[in-house]
Every structure is written in C-alpha cells, then in structure tokens.
Enzyme design. Structure first.
Site, PDB file in Angstrom:
ATOM      1  N   GLU A 464      46.543  37.010  44.338  1.00  0.00           N
ATOM      2  CA  GLU A 464      46.758  38.405  44.009  1.00  0.00           C
ATOM      3  C   GLU A 464      47.190  39.127  45.288  1.00  0.00           C
ATOM      4  O   GLU A 464      48.346  39.191  45.594  1.00  0.00           O
ATOM      5  CB  GLU A 464      45.493  39.014  43.381  1.00  0.00           C
ATOM      6  CG  GLU A 464      45.770  40.396  42.801  1.00  0.00           C
ATOM      7  CD  GLU A 464      44.821  40.802  41.696  1.00  0.00           C
ATOM      8  OE1 GLU A 464      43.774  40.173  41.544  1.00  0.00           O
ATOM      9  OE2 GLU A 464      45.139  41.768  40.968  1.00  0.00           O
ATOM     10  N   GLU A 730      33.846  42.298  44.743  1.00  0.00           N
ATOM     11  CA  GLU A 730      34.611  43.009  43.716  1.00  0.00           C
ATOM     12  C   GLU A 730      33.710  43.511  42.583  1.00  0.00           C
ATOM     13  O   GLU A 730      33.918  44.589  42.045  1.00  0.00           O
ATOM     14  CB  GLU A 730      35.660  42.043  43.138  1.00  0.00           C
ATOM     15  CG  GLU A 730      36.490  42.614  42.021  1.00  0.00           C
ATOM     16  CD  GLU A 730      37.513  41.610  41.495  1.00  0.00           C
ATOM     17  OE1 GLU A 730      37.351  40.401  41.750  1.00  0.00           O
ATOM     18  OE2 GLU A 730      38.492  42.045  40.864  1.00  0.00           O
TER      19      GLU A 730
END
Ligand code: RAM
Length: 871
Positions: A464, A730
C-alpha cells in the site's frame, strides 16, 4: 477557574546585552540548493541575554549588492525576497542584522546562502535518455547510464541538475553523489517532476559519472493490484552538469546520445517486493542510449522539501531461531528502511533477507500483514572479501528479518538496520513521569519517521504505502510538533492541488496513483478530501505562513465548492450525503453514520475556508463561505439532532462547534456517559479519535481524558504499548490479547494524533496566534503525573514548558524565545503572582486548589479558541 497573564515582553527589564541574529533559513531550509521561487522567504531567530527581547527593525543584504535597507518591522520569519530578478543556477549569499527594542543593533549575521534552480524548462539543455539495450521484460534490471569526459583546466565550480523517470542513484568517479535517497521523490509526476541540485567536486583529468535508474513509483510494481508502469514504461535520465572554470570559461555535460547504458548488477528492484543483486556481475556490457525527445520538461520543478536520508542505524538486539527453525534477527524497533550487512559465503551463495513487523502467537516469523509485498532482498555472492551490501531502490517496514542461505553462524556485528526517512528537523520533545506514556510518544515519533518517507504514507510495510489524505490530515498537527513539516507537507499539498479533479473533487490518496492522468472530475470522501482545507490551515497555525494558504487557496476553495456542487439545495437544505470511510476502524459495533460525518466535515471545511479567506483579506469570499458554513450548520441541526449515540457522534459536532450553547451541555454529558458505558474507554475510529481528548479538556473533563488515555486494555493507546509495540498500530487491537497478529499494519500513525493533546494540553504548549508569535502556555495537570517536560522549536526558537508536582503544589517552568510573547494560564495560584527568572525563563508556583474543578461551559467558548488569532 484559570487566571491568565499576558507577558508583555517589551516592557520590563533593562538592557543587558547585545542582540544577535542567527539560525538563518531560506525557503525554510538551511542553505538550500535549487530555489525556483522568484521571491524566496528568509527567516532568522534572535538571541541575546536578558528578558524581553523584541525586534524592531531588520536589514537583509546579499552578495549581489542588494539590500533591503533598514526595515522597521518586528517580522523575523517568512520575509519575501524583494530585490531584482534572481538569475538561474546562481549562488547567492545573504546576511541579516537586527535592531531590538532597547536600541541595540546586532552585527551582521554569519552569511547563509542559497542556489537558484534552472527556473524555466528552456534552461534545460540536456535531453532525456533511455537505455539503448533490449530490456528483459520480466525482471527489467535498472539501467545504468555512463558518461566519461576529460577536464584539462582548473575548475571553479560544478553544479549538477538531475532527475529521472524512476529513482536514480548517481556516482561521480565511484563516489555516491549526495546523501539523498529515493530521488527525485514521489510527486504528481505528470504535473510536477522534481529535480535535484548538487555541488560536485570534479578533478582535472578523466571524470566519470554512472547513474542507475530503478523503477520506483514511476514504472515499478506499486498499488494493491501489484501492477507496474503507472507513469510510464521506460526508466529515463535527465542530467545537466554546469562546469565553471577558473579562467572564466564554462561548459556543460548533458545527457544526450553520446552516453552509454547497460544492465547493472541490480537484477530486479521494486518498492514492495525488494531487490535482487548479483555480486558476480562484474563488468557491465555497455551500449549506446536512445534520446527520448518526446519526454516532457514542462513538468520539471525544483525540490522544496528535505530529502530522504539515512537516519538511525540499529544493531540487532537478538539473533535467534523461531520454533519453525528459521534464522531471525530482531532489531528492537519497527522502522522503514533496509538491512546493511557484511556478506560471508562463497561464490554463487544466495542470501535472502525477508522483512516482517512481528512474530506470530507461536513466536514464528509473520508476514501475514504485508498483503502482496514480498519484502525480500536477495543477494548472489561473489565470494570475495567485500564491502557491505544493501539495497538501493526499495524499502521495507520491519523490526525482524529472516535470513536464508547463510552458511555458518550469524554475527551480530555483520548486520545493521538502517532507517531511511525524510530528513526533517526534530522540533518537539515530550517526556513525563509515566513510562508507558513516554513509550507512546516514542511510538508516535517512530510512526511519523517511518511514514514520512518523501510523502506522508499510511504505512510503510504492506503493498500500500499511499499518501492517504485522511491519515495525513488527522496527524498533521501532531506531526508539526514532532518535526518541522513545513516544507514536507507544503510539497505534498502542491501534489494534492495538482491531482485535484477539474470539479475540485479529490482522490483519497495523493499522489493519485490510479487517477493521475485524469484531468476531469473526481469524487470526494469526507475526512479524506478535507485534507485540502485542514492541512494548509494546520501549517498556517504552526508556522504563521500565509503563503501556504495563498498557494493552496484555489485548491481549498475547489474542494468546498465541489462539496457544495454535490448538494441539492432546491429545498433550501445543504445536505452532503456522500458515502465514504466514515469513522474508519472505530471498534464499536454501533457505527457513526457516514452522511452525518460528511455533514460535519462540510461545515468544518467551509468554516476553515472562510477563516482562510479572512486571513488573506479576501473579504467577499470570507462572507460567502461564512454564509455557506451557517447554512450547512443549520441543515446539520435540522437533520442530525438528536446526535448519533456514539462517541464520535458527539465529538465531531463539539469540536467543530456545530451546536448552539443549549445543546452543547447535553452533547458533552452524552459523550461522558458513552465513555462511562465503555468503562472509561474510547470507542472512536480515525476521525473521532484525534478530537476526543481535546473536546473533553475543552469542556472541563480533563480527568476523564486522562483516564481514557491511560487505559491499558483495548481499545486504548496504552494497550499496544503494554503489548510491546514500538510504533502505532492501524487498529486498536491489531494484535489481540492472546498474541494473534491480524492482517493490519503495525505502523500507521493515525491514532498517534493524540500526540497533539500531549503537547498542547498536557504540557500546555500551543499557538495563541498562528506561528507562535504569541504563545499560549496552559498545562493540564492530571493522570497521576508527577512531572512533564516538553519543548517545541517554534519558528522563533525554543519554547519550554515543564511542570512538576511538589508537596501538593505545582511548579511550572516556562521558556519562550526572543521576539515572542506568551499568555500563561495555570491553575488558580494561591501563592500570587508569577516570578521571572533569567533570560526568557519563568517559574510559577500554583496551589492545586482549582485543578480538579470543571471549567464552566460559558467560560470556554469555542470562538475564543478558534477566532482568537489577532487579525
Ligand atoms: C486503508 C489505509 C488508510 C485508510 C484507508 C481508508 O487501507 O491504510 O489508513 O485511510 O484505508
């Protein structure tokens, strides 16, 4: 109840010593190379002994003979160059002297300098070149470009202007040029491809440059779909070296058809999967190059942000085998970068190093959260005694590595982990008596380091690593405390504007990898697209720089107008119902409705735009957007009362001041009740979390804010700390209490946005007006903390706020730099007035009688906090 004192620093102490000017910055950097701004900004800091030093005038002079003359002004930051036009590729030196409020004149500062860039595409004489050999279309080894030439005269200076389609690494006579990595950086390449400038030391006789161009973001595998060629198919080089000789003559070495190219020892390279390096490949077989006349020079821009450089170098803290028998090293810290090692083995041995953030529940090497990224560097050894090896055009997010193919024992001294990230000055420090909070602060700063690799990314490890706009906007305030992000985020905002849709809509990631070629309309997501308004506003608050607002104004306006254009106002309502990510990853089963969140952000962005228009003296716009804000707010009140029964459902309207006084108390009480039902835990996601504690503090619930902060069970900030995290996760429970590591990143700075509260409310350092010309010192005691020590290097110099509890009293120690004032708020002081000690240093003693008192809502109006900027 709080008393406040305004320290009018211009009034008191008699003249003690001379004032001086130092810490010179041009375009926010020290002696920058490659300035293309026609009016670069100058800044400096004052120093001197004694209290109350204020600047009353300054003079800037330049080596070219330009001087501003004596300018009666207290401004010492962001002074725009106003002399004759600057010539391209030229070195300018400058000095400043200042006058203070006691009539002292400083001597001239030590000279600083800056070098202009090439300014306009027409000044590029070099040609784009690409490899002349047929490329292996599977592995695509990064081409190496070479040029040799003779010099037979004495050299005065040599300045290189260079960029690439891909990532370049250049050597001159075998030595690496410069300290920057991942150049030319990642930008909205179609519109803005950065070039870099270096001063080279050439020698008389033969000189040779070799430049390897890796795939990088330009044409490498990137993005969740693991596809390549996002910006183009070829790796290309543009190289322009200007040489000045002692005899006054000059010439240039330019990339053109006279260069050579060949495949080098890097056999494969991309950002996610890693690199393959063949040490046995000794000689490159050189062929010619092709010029690429069609490649644009119109998109070339100077580099305004600091480069990515090598930072911390960490030795392994442990070498061990996991239960699966794999050979692992633990570097003790989750970083972005790579491993440098001393190869040991025979010719043909293949060493593979794979990177991971964590071990699984059983203690085995875990790559299950890397998605498609292989994160594996492979080296084929030549067996000769050799220097260290490391990759070139890839980076990994990791704490652990697995080593395969190594013959014999591993020695700790043979391996080191090298952190690589943007070289931004460290500006803040925060420590306190609670070691868990100190580790939280450590984790925040490391997630910032690891994710500020040329652009602000969501995460550095999996397939990502995008510039997610939502993450960047919520973390920007915290980031600006920890490091100087002025140029770094200004650069990213230029890409944000460049990649914005023709209708003002925005991709959720910047640079817009997937939609970069699209110059038509784009969509937008609340809380993500609002980076367009929130980040410039945040930079303005931190650095007092209206030029960021000026530069972003069209983009800010574009975003708000985009939202406005999505709204059907035929019935007088201003309802933005956009879908989006909502309060991303909020742990509650009951989620805050997305359209509600969209409406909150619509109001907030309109409001910030109105304030921006005001700051830029665009009064018509200011009125228009204030009106828009009022309408959006009215629609909000019509549509969303009662508020959704989630913490974020209360936090956003309270922080964005969408509620009338009559509803605020209920919302605050509801928030408190919702926290209580969660046993004093938060239940917020990406958007609610940053504002949760600030709202509690604003409304007098600092005690509860501390309780939420100090929870050690999930969801909380300290749960990951207790689980041994070295970066911010996260997801609140990315590793569950039984040790199961999920598929989430362990290095996402979003929840680290609480760092802003630590500096601003716990230590109490905040801007009372943009750029800290007036500082607010307002610490909040609580959480059982015995002491807090924080400092912040604001544009004027260092601010210190330290407090400690001593025998039931609080001692507050404050330092503020010359040319600033401070407003100090502290708990009701039974002992009386503050005392001054030393130069810009103050000590206060406060009795603790009032600390636990709630602040009455009427005393803390939102407007005071938001509008009190002095313009
Ligand atoms: C995730 C990213 C990012 C978040 C978006 C919505 O994939 O990691 O942090 O902003 O989704």
């Amino acid at each position: 109840m709080y008393y406040f004192f305004i320290l009018l620093l211009g009034l008191a102490t008699p003249c003690l010593a001379q004032v001086s000017a130092g810490h010179l910055r041009c375009a926010n950097r020290v002696n920058p190379l490659g300035i293309d701004d026609a009016h670069p900004s100058f800044s400096w800091q004052l120093s001197g002994k004694g209290h109350n030093i204020l600047q009353t005038a300054y003079e800037i002079r330049m080596n070219e003979g330009f001087t501003t003359g004596k300018v009666y002004s207290s401004n010492s930051i962001g002074i725009r160059y106003s002399g004759p036009p600057l010539a391209p590729g030229t070195n300018y030196s400058w000095q400043v002297r200042v006058w203070d409020n006691r009539g002292n004149m400083s001597s001239w500062s030590r000279p600083a300098w800056f070098q202009t860039g090439l300014q306009v595409p027409g000044n590029w004489k070099a040609q784009w070149i690409v490899a002349g050999f047929p490329e292996d279309s599977v592995n695509r080894p990064p081409p190496v470009f070479r040029k040799e030439w003779m010099i037979s005269k004495k050299i005065k200076s040599a300045t290189l202007f260079i960029t690439a389609h891909g990532l370049y690494e250049a050597t001159l006579n075998g030595q690496r040029i410069g300290e920057a990595y991942f150049t030319p950086g990642w930008t909205s390449y179609d519109h803005r491809l950065q070039y870099q400038v270096y001063h080279l030391t050439l020698k008389e006789g033969k000189n040779q440059v070799q430049i390897t161009v890796g795939d990088g973001w330009w044409r490498g595998i990137f993005g969740g779909a693991m596809t390549n060629n996002h910006y183009g198919k070829d790796a290309a080089l543009l190289f322009q070296l200007q040489i000045e000789y002692a005899d006054g003559t000059s010439n240039s070495i330019l990339s053109d058809s006279s260069w050579q190219s060949g495949a080098g020892p890097i056999c494969y390279s991309d950002l996610y999967n890693g690199e393959v390096y063949d040490q046995q490949m000794k000689a490159i077989s050189w062929t010619g190059v092709k010029t690429a006349a069609g490649y644009s020079k119109g998109n070339l821009v100077a580099t305004i942000s600091e480069p990515v450089t090598r930072q911390e170098v960490l030795p392994p803290v442990k070498i061990f085998r996991d239960p699966n028998g794999e050979q692992l090293l633990d570097f003790g810290q989750n970083i972005s970068g790579w491993v440098r090692f001393q190869p040991r083995g025979k010719a043909g041995d293949t060493i593979a190093i794979t990177h991971a953030e964590a071990l699984d529940k059983e203690g085995n090497f875990y790559t299950g959260n890397l998605r498609a990224a292989k994160a594996r560097d492979v080296y084929v050894l030549d067996g000769e005694p050799t220097q260290h090896l490391e990759p070139h055009f890839t980076f990994h997010g990791f704490r652990y590595i697995r080593v395969e193919g190594w013959q014999g024992e591993l020695h700790p001294g043979d391996f080191e982990a090298v952190a690589l990230y943007s070289n931004l000055d460290r500006t803040g420090s925060f420590t306190c008596s609670n070691p868990l909070l100190n580790q939280l602060q450590h984790n925040i700063t490391w997630s910032q380091n690891d994710n500020f690799l040329d652009i602000p990314t969501d995460c550095p490890q999996r397939s990502e690593r995008y510039g997610w706009t939502g993450d960047a906007q919520i973390f920007a305030r915290t980031a600006s405390f920890n490091r100087n992000v002025h140029s770094f985020l200004s650069k990213w905002l230029k890409d944000l504007a460049a990649d914005q849709g023709s209708n003002g809509g925005m991709s959720v990631i910047i640079p817009d990898l997937n939609g970069h070629g699209n110059t038509g309309p784009k969509k937008g997501v609340a809380g993500w697209g609002d980076a367009a308004t929130i980040v410039p506003w945040t930079l303005f608050q931190a650095y007092g720089d209206t030029s960021v607002l000026e530069a972003q104004y069209a983009s800010m306006k574009g975003w708000v107008d985009y939202i406005r254009s999505c709204v059907d106002t035929s019935h007088g309502d201003y309802l933005w119902k956009a879908e989006g990510y909502g309060d991303w990853l909020a742990p509650d089963t009951l989620q805050t409705p997305v359209p509600f969140i969209s409406q909150c952000y619509f109001a907030w962005s309109a409001h910030l735009l109105a304030l921006t228009a005001g700051a830029l003296h665009r009064m018509e716009d200011s009125l228009y957007y204030t009106g828009l804000y009022e309408k959006v707010r009215a629609t909000f009140l019509k549509e969303y009362i009662p508020l959704p029964p989630t913490q974020t459902g209360q936090v956003l309207p309270l922080y964005f001041d969408l509620l009338p006084d009559s509803l605020r108390i209920a919302a605050v009480e509801k928030l408190v009740a919702l926290i209580r039902t969660h046993h004093d835990h938060l239940s917020t996601g990406f958007l609610g979390t940053p504002y949760l504690l600030p709202v509690l503090t604003r409304y007098g619930y600092t005690d509860l804010a501390y309780r939420v902060l100090l929870q050690e069970t999930p969801p909380s900030w300290l749960y990951p700390v207790k689980m041994g995290a070295t970066t911010i996760w996260e997801k609140w429970d990315a590793i569950t209490p039984d040790g199961t590591v999920g598929d989430k990143s362990l290095n996402h700075y979003a929840y680290g946005a609480v760092g802003d509260w630590l500096y601003r409310e716990v230590a109490g350092i905040a801007e009372e007006e943009p750029g800290y010309r007036t500082i607010r010192i307002q610490p909040h005691v609580g959480g059982g903390l015995q002491f807090v020590r924080a400092s912040y290097e604001c544009p004027y110099g260092k601010i210190v706020s330290e407090w400690k509890m001593e025998k039931g009293r609080m001692r507050l120690h404050v330092e503020i730099p010359p040319n600033t004032r401070a407003v100090v708020y502290w708990p009701e002081n039974e002992a009386g007035a503050p005392q001054k000690i030393g130069s810009g240093v103050y000590d206060f003693w406060a009795g603790m009688g009032a600390v636990k008192k709630k602040i009455g809502l009427t005393n803390v109006s939102f407007k005071e906090f938001i509008y009190n900027f002095g313009f």
